[in-house]
Design a protein around this motif. Sequence first.
Motif, PDB file in Angstrom:
ATOM      1  N   ILE A 251      55.536  32.825  30.063  1.00  0.00           N
ATOM      2  CA  ILE A 251      55.549  34.236  30.464  1.00  0.00           C
ATOM      3  C   ILE A 251      55.391  34.352  31.975  1.00  0.00           C
ATOM      4  N   VAL A 252      54.436  33.623  32.530  1.00  0.00           N
ATOM      5  CA  VAL A 252      54.192  33.665  33.972  1.00  0.00           C
ATOM      6  C   VAL A 252      55.422  33.210  34.741  1.00  0.00           C
ATOM      7  N   PHE A 253      56.088  32.186  34.247  1.00  0.00           N
ATOM      8  CA  PHE A 253      57.306  31.691  34.907  1.00  0.00           C
ATOM      9  C   PHE A 253      58.367  32.787  34.970  1.00  0.00           C
ATOM     10  N   GLU A 254      58.593  33.479  33.842  1.00  0.00           N
ATOM     11  CA  GLU A 254      59.609  34.537  33.812  1.00  0.00           C
ATOM     12  C   GLU A 254      59.218  35.718  34.696  1.00  0.00           C
ATOM     13  N   LEU A 255      57.936  36.046  34.698  1.00  0.00           N
ATOM     14  CA  LEU A 255      57.485  37.149  35.542  1.00  0.00           C
ATOM     15  C   LEU A 255      57.669  36.822  37.027  1.00  0.00           C
ATOM     16  N   ASN A 256      57.287  35.612  37.405  1.00  0.00           N
ATOM     17  CA  ASN A 256      57.477  35.172  38.798  1.00  0.00           C
ATOM     18  C   ASN A 256      58.944  35.207  39.186  1.00  0.00           C
ATOM     19  N   LEU A 257      59.771  34.761  38.274  1.00  0.00           N
ATOM     20  CA  LEU A 257      61.212  34.697  38.524  1.00  0.00           C
ATOM     21  C   LEU A 257      61.787  36.082  38.801  1.00  0.00           C
ATOM     22  N   ASN A 258      61.156  37.095  38.228  1.00  0.00           N
ATOM     23  CA  ASN A 258      61.644  38.467  38.371  1.00  0.00           C
ATOM     24  C   ASN A 258      60.836  39.286  39.384  1.00  0.00           C
ATOM     25  N   GLY A 259      60.086  38.600  40.218  1.00  0.00           N
ATOM     26  CA  GLY A 259      59.420  39.269  41.328  1.00  0.00           C
ATOM     27  C   GLY A 259      58.093  39.919  41.016  1.00  0.00           C
ATOM     28  N   VAL A 260      57.524  39.663  39.838  1.00  0.00           N
ATOM     29  CA  VAL A 260      56.206  40.203  39.505  1.00  0.00           C
ATOM     30  C   VAL A 260      55.142  39.383  40.231  1.00  0.00           C
ATOM     31  N   GLU A 261      54.227  40.058  40.880  1.00  0.00           N
ATOM     32  CA  GLU A 261      53.136  39.376  41.580  1.00  0.00           C
ATOM     33  C   GLU A 261      52.050  39.009  40.578  1.00  0.00           C
ATOM     34  N   ILE A 262      51.660  37.742  40.567  1.00  0.00           N
ATOM     35  CA  ILE A 262      50.635  37.257  39.645  1.00  0.00           C
ATOM     36  C   ILE A 262      49.356  36.965  40.413  1.00  0.00           C
ATOM     37  N   PHE A 263      48.251  37.505  39.935  1.00  0.00           N
ATOM     38  CA  PHE A 263      46.946  37.266  40.549  1.00  0.00           C
ATOM     39  C   PHE A 263      46.103  36.440  39.581  1.00  0.00           C
ATOM     40  N   PHE A 264      45.684  35.248  39.999  1.00  0.00           N
ATOM     41  CA  PHE A 264      44.770  34.432  39.209  1.00  0.00           C
ATOM     42  C   PHE A 264      43.377  34.558  39.827  1.00  0.00           C
ATOM     43  N   GLY A 265      42.439  35.062  39.080  1.00  0.00           N
ATOM     44  CA  GLY A 265      41.079  35.196  39.598  1.00  0.00           C
ATOM     45  C   GLY A 265      40.082  35.118  38.464  1.00  0.00           C
ATOM     46  N   ASN A 266      38.928  34.571  38.738  1.00  0.00           N
ATOM     47  CA  ASN A 266      37.896  34.446  37.714  1.00  0.00           C
ATOM     48  C   ASN A 266      37.219  35.781  37.443  1.00  0.00           C
ATOM     49  N   ILE A 267      36.822  35.962  36.209  1.00  0.00           N
ATOM     50  CA  ILE A 267      36.055  37.131  35.809  1.00  0.00           C
ATOM     51  C   ILE A 267      34.797  36.625  35.122  1.00  0.00           C
ATOM     52  N   ASP A 268      33.703  37.328  35.299  1.00  0.00           N
ATOM     53  CA  ASP A 268      32.440  36.866  34.730  1.00  0.00           C
ATOM     54  C   ASP A 268      32.558  36.740  33.210  1.00  0.00           C
ATOM     55  N   VAL A 269      32.028  35.658  32.683  1.00  0.00           N
ATOM     56  CA  VAL A 269      32.161  35.390  31.241  1.00  0.00           C
ATOM     57  C   VAL A 269      31.429  36.419  30.390  1.00  0.00           C
ATOM     58  N   VAL A 270      30.645  37.309  31.009  1.00  0.00           N
ATOM     59  CA  VAL A 270      29.981  38.350  30.226  1.00  0.00           C
ATOM     60  C   VAL A 270      30.994  39.198  29.465  1.00  0.00           C
ATOM     61  N   VAL A 271      32.239  39.303  29.969  1.00  0.00           N
ATOM     62  CA  VAL A 271      33.237  40.125  29.268  1.00  0.00           C
ATOM     63  C   VAL A 271      33.555  39.566  27.891  1.00  0.00           C
ATOM     64  N   THR A 272      33.329  38.264  27.689  1.00  0.00           N
ATOM     65  CA  THR A 272      33.609  37.681  26.378  1.00  0.00           C
ATOM     66  C   THR A 272      32.550  38.066  25.339  1.00  0.00           C
ATOM     67  N   GLU A 273      31.511  38.785  25.776  1.00  0.00           N
ATOM     68  CA  GLU A 273      30.527  39.327  24.834  1.00  0.00           C
ATOM     69  C   GLU A 273      30.990  40.670  24.271  1.00  0.00           C
ATOM     70  N   SER A 274      32.151  41.149  24.716  1.00  0.00           N
ATOM     71  CA  SER A 274      32.629  42.471  24.294  1.00  0.00           C
ATOM     72  C   SER A 274      32.732  42.588  22.780  1.00  0.00           C
ATOM     73  N   SER A 275      33.219  41.534  22.139  1.00  0.00           N
ATOM     74  CA  SER A 275      33.415  41.576  20.691  1.00  0.00           C
ATOM     75  C   SER A 275      32.091  41.753  19.963  1.00  0.00           C
ATOM     76  N   LYS A 276      31.112  40.919  20.305  1.00  0.00           N
ATOM     77  CA  LYS A 276      29.798  41.023  19.640  1.00  0.00           C
ATOM     78  C   LYS A 276      29.162  42.380  19.924  1.00  0.00           C
ATOM     79  N   LEU A 277      29.291  42.853  21.162  1.00  0.00           N
ATOM     80  CA  LEU A 277      28.682  44.126  21.525  1.00  0.00           C
ATOM     81  C   LEU A 277      29.335  45.290  20.782  1.00  0.00           C
ATOM     82  N   LEU A 278      30.664  45.285  20.705  1.00  0.00           N
ATOM     83  CA  LEU A 278      31.349  46.393  20.034  1.00  0.00           C
ATOM     84  C   LEU A 278      31.072  46.372  18.540  1.00  0.00           C
ATOM     85  N   ARG A 279      30.976  45.191  17.968  1.00  0.00           N
ATOM     86  CA  ARG A 279      30.620  45.114  16.554  1.00  0.00           C
ATOM     87  C   ARG A 279      29.192  45.611  16.324  1.00  0.00           C
ATOM     88  N   CYS A 280      28.319  45.357  17.295  1.00  0.00           N
ATOM     89  CA  CYS A 280      26.951  45.872  17.223  1.00  0.00           C
ATOM     90  C   CYS A 280      26.956  47.398  17.235  1.00  0.00           C
TER      91      CYS A 280
END
Length: 384
Positions: free
Chosen positions: A215-244
């Motif tokens: 997907i990234v290859f095709e997006l780059n090929l078509n001029g889409v700007e891709i940003f790779f950046g880390n996000i705090d792993v706390v966001v992966t608690e979203s599932s447990k929190l929403l189920r709570c």
Amino acid sequence: MFVFCENYLTSKVNYQIPEGLQLFVVKDSIDVEGFPTTCGHIKLKDNIAKKSNMVIKKLLSNGYVCYGKCNMDVMSYGWFGENKFYGDLENHKYPHLTSGGSSSGCAVALSNELISFSIGEDTIGSIRIPSSLAGLYSYRPVNKYYSNDNMFKITKEYDQIGIISRSYNLINEINSVITSSRESRTIDNGITVSIPFNILKGKVTNEILNTLEDIVFELNLNGVEIFFGNIDVVVTESSKLLRCIVEDEVDDLINFKLKEIGVSGLFNDMIDIDRYIPERIIKDKEKIREDILREVSDYFLVSKSDFILLPVFYDEKNYKDNKIKLSDNFSYFTAISSLNKLSSFTIPIESKLGYPLGFELLFNPIKDDNVLLAKCGEIVNFIK
């Protein structure tokens, strides 16, 4: 006006529909005037809706015809399209895989070519999961046009109406009707997509990573700007929190609704549920929620992106008999947009080994949803 059914519909019209009209179906937790709203439970079969949800009203007033109400996991409480009253839902396109849930019938119904699109409801992934498993597109908008009035809700603020369709173009058309926005949207400042790779690495399978790289290859090929950046792993608690949050709120919300419509009984008596949320999440849920909301907001601010791109699943092997594993697989990423109240668009992609995958574009909340939906159309053209 209607007759009761089994399989992917719980009820449908009992009159001849003129040719040339576009038919749609609706999850059976959403009110359509004149139809029963059973929420997938036989005890509610006499609960005839007196008025329609605002989205349904808009569609009906614009000439679309509601063909029927869709079967679902009972009371929206499930991931697998299981219903002991109206029948379990099978994945027609990938029979060895689960149909997903809880808007299962909304996806399965589109195997009937007479039906153009469906209107479902999604709290943690209930539209995005079954649509991805059926190879369909879905749109889960969070804005004033998609009201969650006149429906059964399992949370106070996270249940959201959305669209499932075979094509981006039809979703865009339906959205234009619902939002009364017929003008074309011009994309004049490019497209930027961000990928928080650090929460994917070591979690998603190689099959999904390889598909993401394509997907990234095709997006780059078509001029889409891709940003790779880390996000705090706390966001992966979203599932447990929403189920709570669901566990905290569902009983009172459903019981109030049952009392309102004059049905005797309580939610706990109507459905067997396995409730387990880690004590840590229960204890610190407000702080965790604040941390997640801040982290996602900051990530958009730093990346200046239109979208965050995430897979719907971290494992492609969504077999019917692996339910313990699937519960986490189905909500690990989808809960991020839900908890942050972000609109999102899901693109179905089949992997090289033939598995149905979904990739979700989470919308930047400070940008216009209709402009971003137009950009989703460009992205679909680039990668499909």
